[in-house]
Scaffold this motif. Structure first.
Motif, mmCIF file in Angstrom:
data_model
loop_
_atom_site.group_PDB
_atom_site.id
_atom_site.type_symbol
_atom_site.label_atom_id
_atom_site.label_comp_id
_atom_site.label_asym_id
_atom_site.label_seq_id
_atom_site.Cartn_x
_atom_site.Cartn_y
_atom_site.Cartn_z
ATOM 1 N N ASP A 261 0.825 -1.203 0.000
ATOM 2 C CA ASP A 261 0.000 0.000 0.000
ATOM 3 C C ASP A 261 0.864 1.260 0.000
ATOM 4 N N ALA A 262 1.911 1.247 0.796
ATOM 5 C CA ALA A 262 2.780 2.424 0.891
ATOM 6 C C ALA A 262 3.445 2.716 -0.449
ATOM 7 N N VAL A 263 3.905 1.675 -1.141
ATOM 8 C CA VAL A 263 4.544 1.858 -2.446
ATOM 9 C C VAL A 263 3.556 2.430 -3.463
ATOM 10 N N LEU A 264 2.358 1.873 -3.499
ATOM 11 C CA LEU A 264 1.366 2.319 -4.477
ATOM 12 C C LEU A 264 0.922 3.753 -4.205
ATOM 13 N N ASP A 265 0.763 4.082 -2.945
ATOM 14 C CA ASP A 265 0.360 5.445 -2.604
ATOM 15 C C ASP A 265 1.448 6.443 -2.980
ATOM 16 N N GLU A 266 2.696 6.087 -2.732
ATOM 17 C CA GLU A 266 3.804 6.982 -3.095
ATOM 18 C C GLU A 266 3.855 7.196 -4.606
ATOM 19 N N ALA A 267 3.529 6.150 -5.375
ATOM 20 C CA ALA A 267 3.555 6.254 -6.829
ATOM 21 C C ALA A 267 2.321 6.962 -7.387
ATOM 22 N N GLY A 268 1.342 7.237 -6.533
ATOM 23 C CA GLY A 268 0.134 7.905 -6.988
ATOM 24 C C GLY A 268 -0.841 7.005 -7.707
ATOM 25 N N LEU A 269 -0.713 5.690 -7.508
ATOM 26 C CA LEU A 269 -1.633 4.760 -8.145
ATOM 27 C C LEU A 269 -2.911 4.652 -7.314
ATOM 28 N N LYS A 270 -4.028 4.609 -7.996
ATOM 29 C CA LYS A 270 -5.328 4.598 -7.332
ATOM 30 C C LYS A 270 -5.708 3.173 -6.957
ATOM 31 N N ARG A 271 -5.816 2.920 -5.655
ATOM 32 C CA ARG A 271 -6.252 1.614 -5.168
ATOM 33 C C ARG A 271 -7.778 1.577 -5.165
ATOM 34 N N ILE A 272 -8.358 0.613 -5.901
ATOM 35 C CA ILE A 272 -9.825 0.556 -5.996
ATOM 36 C C ILE A 272 -10.395 -0.737 -5.425
ATOM 37 N N GLY A 273 -9.540 -1.622 -4.943
ATOM 38 C CA GLY A 273 -10.050 -2.873 -4.375
ATOM 39 C C GLY A 273 -8.922 -3.781 -3.976
ATOM 40 N N GLY A 274 -9.296 -4.983 -3.529
ATOM 41 C CA GLY A 274 -8.294 -5.969 -3.172
ATOM 42 C C GLY A 274 -8.674 -6.746 -1.932
ATOM 43 N N THR A 275 -7.776 -7.636 -1.530
ATOM 44 C CA THR A 275 -7.890 -8.394 -0.292
ATOM 45 C C THR A 275 -6.564 -8.285 0.433
#
Length: 345
Positions: A261-275
């Motif tokens: 999560d930290a990596v994706l947030d830093e990259a500005g990628l939009k998290r829309i779901g998951g487990t």
């Protein structure tokens, strides 16, 4: 039979196209615990002899306790895929099938190949009198959508009123036990629950799953699969691990998920779901991003039905997180436009 679905885990194919040794790739394309648990001792007899009743019953009892099935002894099967292949035998001739989607594609593929009309549905209200079987993955792959148990049981009641069966795939349910309806199967003869062993424990190669259902359904699956469908070592390993303390395993998975999560947030990628075992991100051209990561020898999971989606699994350690972060920072990784052709990495 329709064309096979391209699933996650195809590292050898990706390495053949983009280069590098298999062992140098970072595989984030699956929803499997990236830290496989330590294997318990397996007696030589389990390798030497066919699995006997004592071994099978021991694994079933451990699964009943672990999955909280309220007395039902789950049936061990050689992976959930093995029983997905059998689902067409449960659908009355002339009835339609409903699959809550988008989801794991093998359900629709197998049922359609058997000649059944398959409807992709999104709401419980979409279940109709024509549906002889309905499938819901809960929590869902890849979106992470989750129905509360009351909603699942209401679906089972709707299907029962129409003479139909409800299959609930809880492959990603180990981290969300309160969503499970495995303990309610005894009160719903038309409810079938699939559980995956390999994802949570990081042992997908063991090819092991469990089915929780009424005795008549379990007897049918047992007959269709034939004798000794699951190996003795798999039964011994599952009994030991499901009888042990799994809290540390769950904590390790959640720690790895926090790193992703930290990596994706830093990259500005939009998290829309998951487990707990993967994240679904949305990007204007996810296929181009997928290619860029392949060029960095990082494999993720793209989808042919939505070019904006990318599913990213967990790295085994902080070094894997840093490698993903570096690849996302590098050059014009997030520039849309260079979409992959079908069948490419």
């Amino acid at each position: 039979m329709s064309a096979p679905i391209v699933h996650g885990g195809g590292v050898t194919e990706a390495a053949a196209r983009f280069g590098g040794r298999f062992e140098d790739w970072l595989d984030l394309s699956t929803g499997i615990n990236p830290r496989p648990v330590e294997l318990p001792p397996v007696p030589q007899q389990a390798w030497h002899r066919l699995p006997d009743k004592l071994t099978i019953d021991g694994a079933r009892a451990a699964a009943a306790s672990y999955y909280r099935t309220d007395g039902i002894q789950p049936l061990p099967v050689p992976g959930t895929q093995s029983v997905i292949q059998l689902l067409p035998r449960l659908v009355p001739t002339g009835r339609r099938v409903a699959v809550f989607g988008p989801t794991y594609g093998e359900y629709a593929r197998v049922l359609a190949a058997a000649g059944f009309a398959v409807d992709r549905v999104e709401r419980a209200e979409d279940l109709g009198v024509d549906h002889g079987l309905a499938v819901v993955v809960n929590p869902n792959n890849p979106t992470g959508r989750a129905f509360q148990p009351a909603g699942i049981l209401a679906m089972a009641a709707t299907m029962a009123a129409n003479g139909g069966v409800l299959v609930v795939d809880e492959a990603f349910g180990d981290l969300e036990p309160d969503f499970s309806v495995a303990g309610q199967v005894g009160a719903h003869d038309n409810l079938i629950v699939f559980r995956s062993f390999g994802k949570f424990f990081g042992l997908a190669g063991l090819r092991l799953g469990f089915v929780v259902a009424a005795d008549t359904v379990l007897d049918a699956f047992r007959e269709w699969l034939g004798p000794w469908a699951v190996s003795g070592p798999a039964l011994v390993i599952s009994k030991a691990l499901m009888s042990g303390d799994t809290q540390a395993i769950a904590a390790g998975i959640l720690e790895r998920r926090a790193g992703l999560d930290a990596v994706l947030d830093e990259a500005g990628l939009k998290r829309i779901g998951g487990t707990g075992l993967f994240v679904l991100v949305e990007h204007a051209d996810a296929h181009a991003l997928h290619r860029h990561l392949c060029e960095a020898q990082i494999l993720t999971r793209k989808f042919d039905y939505d070019s904006r989606w990318l599913r990213i699994g967990l790295a085994p350690d902080a070094e894997g997180d840093r490698r993903l972060a570096d690849a996302l920072r590098r050059g014009d990784a997030l520039r849309p436009g260079d979409a992959l052709r079908p069948g490419e990495c």
